[in-house]
Design an enzyme around this catalytic site. Structure first.
Site, PDB file in Angstrom:
ATOM      1  N   LEU A   1       0.825  -1.215   0.000  1.00  0.00           N
ATOM      2  CA  LEU A   1       0.000   0.000   0.000  1.00  0.00           C
ATOM      3  C   LEU A   1       0.854   1.257   0.000  1.00  0.00           C
ATOM      4  O   LEU A   1       2.042   1.214   0.267  1.00  0.00           O
ATOM      5  CB  LEU A   1      -0.916   0.008   1.231  1.00  0.00           C
ATOM      6  CG  LEU A   1      -2.049  -1.025   1.270  1.00  0.00           C
ATOM      7  CD1 LEU A   1      -2.841  -0.864   2.549  1.00  0.00           C
ATOM      8  CD2 LEU A   1      -2.969  -0.870   0.076  1.00  0.00           C
ATOM      9  N   CYS A   2       0.210   2.375  -0.268  1.00  0.00           N
ATOM     10  CA  CYS A   2       0.811   3.699  -0.281  1.00  0.00           C
ATOM     11  C   CYS A   2       1.614   3.926   0.987  1.00  0.00           C
ATOM     12  O   CYS A   2       1.105   3.644   2.068  1.00  0.00           O
ATOM     13  CB  CYS A   2      -0.283   4.760  -0.409  1.00  0.00           C
ATOM     14  SG  CYS A   2       0.263   6.452  -0.234  1.00  0.00           S
TER      15      CYS A   2
END
Lengths: 80, 158
Positions: free
Chosen positions: A17-18
C-alpha cells in the site's frame, strides 16, 4: 529484487500500500538505463492515480496501465 | 532564480496518525526526487526520540515521564483510550499490510529525507541530542526552516 531482462525490469508490488509502490518504483527506475522499461504489477487501487502522478512529477513516461480483476499492470519508460 | 523543487514539512504534532501522514508525504516526495526536509518541533520531537526518559529539572523530568517520546509510544489523535487505540491502530495497519511507522521513518532516512530537530523545543522540554535517534541532522531554528521553505514548492505544517 527486481529481475533484469535486457533493458527492462520487472517488479511485483502486489499487496503493498501507499507509499511503498511509489518508493519501490523510484528505486527500480534508478537502476534502469535511459529508455529502459519497468513493468510492474500491483493490487493497491491507489496505484491507478499515484503512478500517473509520479510519472508526471518525475518526467518519465507511462507506456501502459491496465487493471484485470484485482491486479494492475503498468509499464514505465525511463525518459531521462 | 532560486530552484523551488523541494518539500518542507513542519511536524508539530506528536500524534501517531499525523506523524504517519507526515512521513508518508516525506517518503513520497523523496521517491519523486524532491529534496525533502522535515522539521520536528514541540510534540513532534517525540517522533525522533529514542524513547528513554528525559529531563533535568523537576518539570522537565515530569514532562519526560508524562510525555515520553519514541516512535512506538505515540498514540493516535483520536480514540487512543490510554493506549488501546494505538494497539488497535497497529493491528489494523498490520492486517491491511500498511508499513509500520518505524519502518516508514527508516525508509525516509534511506531516501535522504533530512530530519531536523527544533533547538528551542529541545531546550524547553529538556531533551538532549543523545535522546534523539542518531539519524537526525544538527538541531536548528526557524531561519533554517524558512531557508528550506524558500527552496520548496510545498511547505506543510502538520
Amino acid at each position: 529484487m527486481p529481475q533484469e531482462t535486457g533493458a527492462s525490469v520487472k517488479l511485483n508490488l502486489e499487496g503493498l500500500l501507499c507509499p511503498i509502490p511509489v518508493v519501490r518504483v523510484s528505486q527500480a527506475m534508478k537502476d534502469l538505463p535511459v529508455n529502459g522499461v519497468l513493468e510492474a504489477t500491483a493490487t493497491d487501487p491507489g496505484v491507478l492515480t499515484d503512478i500517473p502522478a509520479w510519472v508526471k512529477s518525475t518526467g518519465n513516461e507511462l507506456l501502459s496501465m491496465e487493471k484485470k480483476d484485482k491486479v494492475i499492470t503498468f509499464t514505465i519508460r525511463k525518459a531521462k | 532564480m532560486q530552484n523551488r523543487d523541494g518539500v518542507t514539512i513542519v511536524v508539530f504534532s506528536g500524534d501517531m496518525d499525523k506523524v504517519i501522514a507526515a512521513f508518508n508525504i516525506a517518503v513520497g516526495a523523496a521517491a519523486s526526487g524532491k529534496e525533502t526536509t522535515m522539521f520536528f518541533t514541540f510534540w513532534g520531537i517525540k517522533a525522533i526520540q529514542k524513547g528513554n526518559l528525559t529531563g533535568k529539572s523537576f518539570f522537565g523530568r515530569m514532562m519526560g515521564l508524562l510525555n515520553r517520546g519514541g516512535i512506538n509510544r505515540i498514540g493516535p489523535s483520536r480514540f487512543n483510550f490510554g493506549g488501546i487505540g494505538r494497539w488497535m491502530f497497529k493491528q489494523m495497519m498490520k492486517a491491511h499490510n500498511v508499513t509500520p511507522l518505524e519502518e516508514l521513518r527508516k525508509m525516509a532516512v534511506d531516501l535522504g529525507v533530512k530530519l531536523v530537530p527544533c533547538q528551542m523545543s529541545m531546550e524547553v522540554m529538556e531533551i538532549r541530542r543523545e535522546d534523539l535517534i542518531d539519524e537526525v541532522a544538527e538541531p536548528a531554528g526557524v531561519a533554517t526552516m524558512l531557508e528550506a521553505a524558500g527552496r520548496s514548492f510545498a511547505t506543510l505544517f502538520i
